[in-house]
Scaffold this motif. Structure first.
Motif, short mmCIF file in Angstrom:
data_model
loop_
_atom_site.label_atom_id
_atom_site.label_comp_id
_atom_site.label_asym_id
_atom_site.label_seq_id
_atom_site.Cartn_x
_atom_site.Cartn_y
_atom_site.Cartn_z
N CYS B 818 1.16 -1.40 -0.34
CA CYS B 818 0.27 0.06 -0.25
C CYS B 818 0.75 0.80 -0.02
O CYS B 818 0.32 2.41 -1.04
CB CYS B 818 -0.53 -0.03 0.55
SG CYS B 818 -2.32 -1.22 0.92
N ASP B 834 -7.16 -1.36 -2.18
CA ASP B 834 -5.95 -2.33 -1.42
C ASP B 834 -5.50 -1.53 -0.28
O ASP B 834 -5.45 -2.48 0.82
CB ASP B 834 -4.51 -1.43 -2.23
CG ASP B 834 -4.47 -2.26 -3.57
OD1 ASP B 834 -5.51 -3.45 -3.75
OD2 ASP B 834 -3.88 -2.20 -4.96
N THR B 838 -6.10 -4.50 3.08
CA THR B 838 -5.39 -4.85 3.88
C THR B 838 -5.38 -4.45 5.56
O THR B 838 -5.15 -5.33 5.83
CB THR B 838 -4.00 -3.23 3.40
OG1 THR B 838 -3.19 -4.18 1.77
CG2 THR B 838 -2.57 -3.40 4.96
#
Lengths: 120, 863
Positions: B818, B834, B838
């Motif tokens: 990230c 993303d 995460t």
């Protein structure tokens, strides 16, 4: 979203989840009571308690599902229309049936504790 | 209609939610599409979905290609495992035979069972689902085509590795359930091949399960509410869920087992506090649901064929959903019925015996619903239906003996005899092989646009059906007469010889039936005409596919209003063909499918899906290296391969997932405009992570179960005066991991508000905290001097630490991914999928860290 009240699958599978938790607790009570205390009595008492709680919960969930099914108003059990009403009734119907199976499952699984009184 | 997400309040509505008209009106659906436009759209779609040519064909990731390879590969492994069975039957045909040595025989029965289960039954479900599910759902492809391709290549490599061991005479030989101490002490690499090779394949299975669940939940066509879904999709949902709860315990078990084999950590060694029973529990928590994991999808195929044969909708749709879901749950309460003779208290046996009886109820409901549908419909005995009828008969017989062996005292009599062999083959052959072959006859015209032979089907059916009963019916008696399973030979004077000879003859009759089927399946059909579009006059969407197949799946994604659209909705196929429905065009030259909401299938988003690539093969090869080298204790190449595999996966994700779209919204057709990028719970990737982590959490829970198991079953867990993990390091690890978790979560909010620099700072700090947490966890057991080879208690504490640190490593990679994305402009305040994923991973990981800290730091001091 899966969690929103009327757009969710969780109530449908809530009763089987109760069955699963009841099953794990029953097994754990039996195994630990026999292994650590050497007697089945504490397990049997514990199982009676968790069974009563589980059945209470399943009856409640089944009743909620029955309301959602709404069978008495239209006698419909097919639910194949493209409407919110049909989807709601369908999830209620399936949830109600699952509550029945879960209740039978809970009673079945608790029965050995009625008949078997020892750890042999 | 937009279910808005509260976190998205800073983004103007017009950028995130669908815009325009939904549901479409009848006038809109009736409006004709300009023929010139139709032709132009077709051209563009054809170009986008064109499959790679020549040797590049193998870089395809489309579900129709991958599904086909997958199916054929699984079928090939089935034939191999079948040959092993025949060789065993030859050995057992006469008493005191020396056709096979005892050692060969052990390898063969182990590989027969393992291959049928791990290389045929489960992969076959995934293969068929990958092949068919998008068509049932009117979708263009699976949500993560490259993941299916990666899963397939892993399966192929792992399968060849495991089966190949037979050729070198080093195949596993301890039975398909690998009981310790036999399997832990077995010499040679056989057990390691089993453990590592099959773990590798199990990971592919979980990948497929994730993809199938996301497919069912998010890729249904607009309007296909959950009450209208084809029954097959219900079964896929249930079975996918079961895989997530069943396979991880086995992976956790494999992890412990391999630690014992490779590093002498004594999990299953009673002399050092271990217990072989833990393996049996973990194996059968997997193994019993496994039976239903292979049975349900096959019966799902039957649920698609029965309405077509009866030419009417299924009778009792809700009841079948009940039975699928109910069986899915109850099948997890049965595992100890494989362990009735292990000396557990009879109270415990009683619970499992009772649950084993209870599961008959939903299973029976299912069969009755089929029978009812056939009774109220006008049945055409089409070839596939004959196989389904055979399946119901054979499976019911197996179910009845199942009720018998679920009764513990009866099981004590027949445990490990041929009665069990007969029972399990009746259930699996009836519950899996017959419906699958029926399904192949049924779906063959869909897959290849040609037909298989009706006559050969009938010949094959009767040979298989009669041969099966000749082979397995006498085995009940052989078992009752006391013949144990897995013996390589037997004396001639105990009354088993005639029965065995009959079984062997039957086995060859089955083989001839399967051979006829194989010939019919593979014989060249070049000169045959293409089939008509809906040869069985079925009612579900897969039969709307074009003949010949242009590769795009559906020409336009339909708006669905019934369970059997082809029967119940006029003009639906015509409108699909004309491109009247959703995403009829591909002006951007991208592969797309419509993503809808989970329950009511309201369109949410146009999902961009990935196309042909080699990176999945590269990733699979290196992943294979990571699993295969340790079998031979070659750890350096294994680590290198694992790193290369991670690199390949990162490259694959970086170059093709969560790409910033050329424009935020696109016209999806029928007056509806949909976002081209979403993050959080509306995104496919978020669901993929969520479901994967559910499975991962189950594996972790299995390790925790292990701790409590030892505590319950062993008096010396933890042993008197045991050294415990250092509490200050454990506390520090808990604090640091919580810090990393919080930093990741805060980074998401901060980034969304546009404070990119602060988000980058947080994302830079989070991995440092996480690495600190991992270091503290290791130090807490290392410095305290816990020696994992000395006793199972320190070994178990180490296992938790190793497990958690491996996950922290993954978490750190995701945080850095990230961070890199933010610097590269791939992850922005608006395009932050993303980071959502995460964060979701870290919710699970944060909990894992805290639980591990509690398990190693607090709990042992309290026990």
């Amino acid at each position: 979203m899966l969690w929103n009240r009327n757009r969710t699958l969780w109530p449908m599978i809530a009763a089987p989840i109760v069955w699963a938790v009841h099953f794990c607790l029953t097994y754990w009570l039996g195994a630990s009571s026999c292994a650590h205390l050497g007697s089945a009595t504490p397990a049997r008492i514990g199982i009676a308690i968790v069974t009563a709680i589980a059945l209470g919960l399943i009856v409640f969930l089944g009743w909620r599902a029955w309301l959602r099914w709404d069978y008495r108003s239209d006698q419909d059990y097919v639910h194949d229309g493209p409407t919110t009403e049909d989807r709601r009734n369908f999830l209620g119907h399936a949830g109600w049936l699952l509550a029945m199976v879960s209740a039978i499952g809970v009673i079945f699984v608790a029965l050995p504790a009625v008949f078997i009184r020892s750890c042999i | 209609m937009t279910d808005r997400n509260p976190q998205m309040h800073d983004i103007p509505d017009e950028e995130i939610g669908p815009q325009g008209i939904y549901p479409p009106t009848e006038e809109m659906l009736n409006e004709p599409v300009d023929p010139a436009l139709q032709e132009a759209q077709r051209e563009r779609l054809r170009a986008v979905w064109k499959q790679p040519q020549g040797w590049r064909y193998w870089s395809a990731v489309n579900n129709s290609e991958v599904g086909l390879w997958y199916t054929l590969t699984a079928f090939g492994f089935m034939l191999m495992a079948g040959v092993l069975a025949l060789l065993m039957r030859v050995q057992l045909a006469v008493p005191d035979n020396d056709f096979l040595s005892a050692d060969k025989f052990n390898q063969f029965f182990t590989m027969h069972g393992s291959a049928m289960m791990f290389l045929f039954a489960v992969p076959m479900f995934e293969a068929i689902s990958i092949l068919l599910l998008p068509a049932f759902l009117g979708a263009r492809d699976m949500p993560f085509p490259r993941l299916s391709a990666y899963g397939y290549w892993c399966f192929l490599i792992g399968g060849i590795f495991v089966m190949g061991s037979l050729l070198f005479d080093v195949a596993p030989d301890s039975g398909w359930f690998m009981y310790p101490p036999l399997a832990t002490k077995a010499e040679g690499p056989g057990s390691d091949i089993w453990l590592l090779g099959l773990s590798f394949i199990e990971i592919a299975s979980i990948a497929a399960a994730v993809e199938l669940i996301v497919g069912v939940i998010k890729c249904r066509p607009p309007g296909m509410r959950i009450n209208l879904m084809p029954l097959y999709a219900w079964y896929v949902l249930v079975v996918g869920g079961m895989i997530l709860f069943a396979f991880p315990p086995l992976i956790a078990g494999d992890f412990l087992f391999e630690m014992q084999r490779s590093f002498d950590w004594p999990f299953f060694d009673p002399e050092r506090g271990g217990d072989p029973m833990l393996w049996q529990h973990l194996f059968w928590i997997f193994g019993h649901p496994e039976v239903y994991i292979i049975f349900l999808p096959s019966i799902a195929v039957a649920a698609m064929i029965v309405p077509t044969a009866a030419q009417r909708p299924i009778y009792g749709y809700s009841w079948i959903v009940l039975s699928a879901v109910g069986t899915g749950f109850l099948s997890f309460g049965l595992w100890v019925h494989h362990m009735f003779t292990t000396g557990l208290p009879s109270l415990s046996l009683g619970f499992f015996s009772a649950a084993s009886q209870a599961v008959v109820i939903p299973t029976g409901v299912q069969l009755f619903a089929f029978v009812a549908t056939l009774m109220v419909g006008k049945v055409r005995m089409i070839a596939p239906m004959q196989w389904i009828a055979g399946a119901v008969a054979v499976f019911t017989a197996g179910g009845l003996t199942g009720v018998m062996v679920a009764v513990a005292p009866f099981d004590w009599q027949v445990h490990d005899t041929y009665f069990i062999v007969a029972h399990l083959h009746y259930t699996i052959f009836g519950g899996m092989i017959f419906p699958i072959i029926g399904g192949i006859y049924y779906f063959y015209p869909f897959i290849t646009k040609k037909k298989m032979s009706e006559r050969l089907s009938r010949i094959s059916f009767w040979l298989t059906f009669i041969g099966f009963n000749i082979c397995f019916l006498p085995m009940h008696l052989t078992g009752l007469k006391g013949m144990p399973r897995r013996v390589y030979t037997y004396p001639g004077d105990v009354g088993w010889d005639v029965l065995n000879m009959i079984s062997t003859v039957g086995a060859f009759v089955v083989a001839s039936g399967i051979l006829v089927f194989t010939w019919d399946l593979l014989r060249p059909k070049r000169n045959q005409d293409l089939t008509e579009r809906n040869p069985w006059a079925a009612g579900t969407l897969e039969w709307a596919h074009d003949v010949p197949d242009p590769g795009w799946g559906v020409r336009s994604v339909p708006f669905v209003r019934s369970r059997y659209p082809l029967w119940q909705e006029d003009k639906i196929v015509e409108r699909m063909d004309a491109g009247r429905f959703y995403i009829p065009d591909a002006p951007e030259g991208l592969r797309e499918t419509v993503v809808t909401s989970a329950v009511d299938a309201v369109p949410q988003h146009v999902g961009r899906i990935t196309g042909p690539t080699w990176c999945t093969i590269v990733a699979a090869i290196f992943t294979g290296g990571g699993f295969i080298f340790p079998t031979f204790h070659m750890y350096t190449p294994a680590v290198i391969c694992a790193l290369l595999a991670v690199t390949a996966v990162i490259w694959w994700l970086w170059t093709s997932t969560a790409q910033i779209p050329e424009k935020p919204m696109k016209d999806a057709g029928l007056g509806l405009s949909l976002p081209t990028y979403v993050s959080g719970p509306k995104a496919l990737g978020w669901w993929g992570v969520f479901i994967t982590m559910f499975g991962d959490a189950t594996a972790f829970a299995s390790l925790i179960f292990g701790v409590f198991f030892y505590w319950t079953a062993r008096p010396d867990f933890p042993p008197e005066g045991a050294i415990h993990a250092d509490p200050s390091f454990v506390a520090l690890a808990a604090g640091l991991s919580a810090g990393s978790w919080a930093a990741t979560r805060i980074a998401r909010g901060v980034n969304r508000r546009g404070a990119v620099k602060s988000a980058q700072l947080l994302l830079g700090t989070a991995p440092l905290l996480a690495m600190g947490a991992a270091a503290c966890l290791i130090l807490s057991v290392q410095l305290a001097g816990l020696d994992p080879t000395s006793h199972v208690y320190p070994a178990m504490m180490w296992a938790l630490v190793v497990w958690t640190c491996a996950h922290i490593a993954a978490g750190v990679i995701m945080q850095l991914y990230c961070l890199a994305g933010s610097f590269a402009g791939k992850l922005t305040p608006r395009y932050d999928a993303d980071l959502w994923n995460t964060t979701l991973f870290w919710h699970f990981l944060g909990l894992t860290c805290l639980i591990t800290a509690g398990m190693i730091g607090l709990l042992p001091r309290m026990l």
